[in-house]
Enzyme design. Structure first.
Site, PDB file in Angstrom:
ATOM      1  N   CYS A 107      -4.953  28.273  28.854  1.00  0.00           N
ATOM      2  CA  CYS A 107      -4.179  28.425  27.636  1.00  0.00           C
ATOM      3  C   CYS A 107      -4.411  29.708  27.110  1.00  0.00           C
ATOM      4  O   CYS A 107      -3.612  30.461  26.657  1.00  0.00           O
ATOM      5  CB  CYS A 107      -4.593  27.252  26.842  1.00  0.00           C
ATOM      6  SG  CYS A 107      -3.979  25.661  26.958  1.00  0.00           S
ATOM      7  N   CYS A 189       2.783  22.040  28.947  1.00  0.00           N
ATOM      8  CA  CYS A 189       2.947  22.232  30.495  1.00  0.00           C
ATOM      9  C   CYS A 189       2.772  20.943  31.331  1.00  0.00           C
ATOM     10  O   CYS A 189       1.987  20.064  30.909  1.00  0.00           O
ATOM     11  CB  CYS A 189       1.867  23.061  30.852  1.00  0.00           C
ATOM     12  SG  CYS A 189       1.732  24.865  29.980  1.00  0.00           S
ATOM     13  N   CYS A 215      -4.103  24.012  21.994  1.00  0.00           N
ATOM     14  CA  CYS A 215      -4.245  25.215  23.068  1.00  0.00           C
ATOM     15  C   CYS A 215      -4.762  26.420  22.354  1.00  0.00           C
ATOM     16  O   CYS A 215      -5.158  27.100  23.056  1.00  0.00           O
ATOM     17  CB  CYS A 215      -2.832  25.272  23.300  1.00  0.00           C
ATOM     18  SG  CYS A 215      -1.733  25.743  21.974  1.00  0.00           S
TER      19      CYS A 215
HETATM   20  S1  SF4 Z   1      -1.515  23.801  28.882  1.00  0.00           S
HETATM   21 FE1  SF4 Z   1      -2.454  23.433  30.686  1.00  0.00          FE
HETATM   22  S2  SF4 Z   1      -1.256  24.569  32.343  1.00  0.00           S
HETATM   23 FE2  SF4 Z   1      -0.427  25.075  30.152  1.00  0.00          FE
HETATM   24  S3  SF4 Z   1      -1.627  27.012  29.761  1.00  0.00           S
HETATM   25 FE3  SF4 Z   1      -2.747  25.296  28.747  1.00  0.00          FE
HETATM   26  S4  SF4 Z   1      -4.225  24.640  30.297  1.00  0.00           S
HETATM   27 FE4  SF4 Z   1      -2.629  26.124  31.387  1.00  0.00          FE
END
Ligand code: SF4
Length: 219
Positions: A107, A189, A215
């Site tokens: 993230c 995501c 995130c």
């Molecule tokens: S939500 Fe998951 S895939 Fe998207 S940036 Fe964060 S860790 Fe990476």
């Protein structure tokens, strides 16, 4: 910054019972092109609210390279409908497997750093964050100082309930994210999002099986 923080708190308090359009007008008049609207494109409620009074507001989408194809389609649908002044920010790294081993670092590289770049030279950012979305957001002001970004943060719909969002989207006939009708209550995501079951919290489908609930974009 203390005095300004106190002023922002007063401004925010005043907006608690004011129409949402007055929040956006204030942001437009106060910051002009030095504010950006960060949109996750799970829906387009904030975009609709904002562009009604601030049609050329810069909208930023963080393309993590791991969005569902449906999200990318939806971005284009919304871009076209509003003729958006859209900036798409990409990470400075190629797709990798970091999400399998270190979601915070992933993230960081795919969301936090691109947002930092998008906010460079700005004085404020606007988000669709709402108090009812998660316990971590329960006290979010409508206008406040974002210590992490060093910018004013404007959350015009912070005090909207889920029902108010739903009613607004229906009344305005807003296009819906294609996955919204498939039990995806909060859409990020694909590796870190799953549909939620009946009675489950909307954000239970994000980073399921880990302790992660944010995130990092919202402090
Ligand atoms: S939500 Fe998951 S895939 Fe998207 S940036 Fe964060 S860790 Fe990476």
């Amino acid at each position: 910054m203390t005095a300004d923080i106190a002023t922002l708190a007063e401004v925010s308090e005043g907006f608690e019972t004011a129409p949402v359009s007055s929040v956006v007008k204030w942001a437009r008049d106060e910051f002009g092109d030095e504010i950006v609207l960060a949109a996750s494109f799970q829906d387009c409620v904030l975009i609709d609210v904002a562009t009604r009074v601030f049609p050329d507001v810069e909208v930023v989408f963080l393309d993590t390279q791991y969005h569902f194809a449906e999200t990318l389609e939806y971005v284009e649908t919304v871009r076209e409908r509003y003729d958006l002044n859209l900036s798409i920010m990409k990470p400075l790294i190629e797709p990798d497997d970091l999400w399998k081993t270190d979601v915070d670092a992933c993230c960081g590289a795919r969301k936090i750093q691109p947002l930092r770049r998008a906010l460079q030279g700005k004085r404020a950012w606007m988000t669709g964050l709402r108090r009812s979305e998660a316990a971590t957001r329960a006290t979010a002001p409508i206008v406040g100082w974002d210590q992490g970004q060093g910018l004013v943060k404007v959350n015009p719909i912070a005090n909207w309930t889920d029902q108010e969002v739903e009613d607004y989207a229906r009344d305005r006939e807003l296009p819906e994210h294609p996955l919204a009708s498939q039990s995806y209550a909060s859409i990020g995501c694909w590796p870190c999002t799953r549909p939620v079951g009946d009675g489950e919290d909307a954000r239970a489908g994000r980073w399921a099986g880990t302790n992660k609930i944010e995130c990092g974009l919202h402090g």
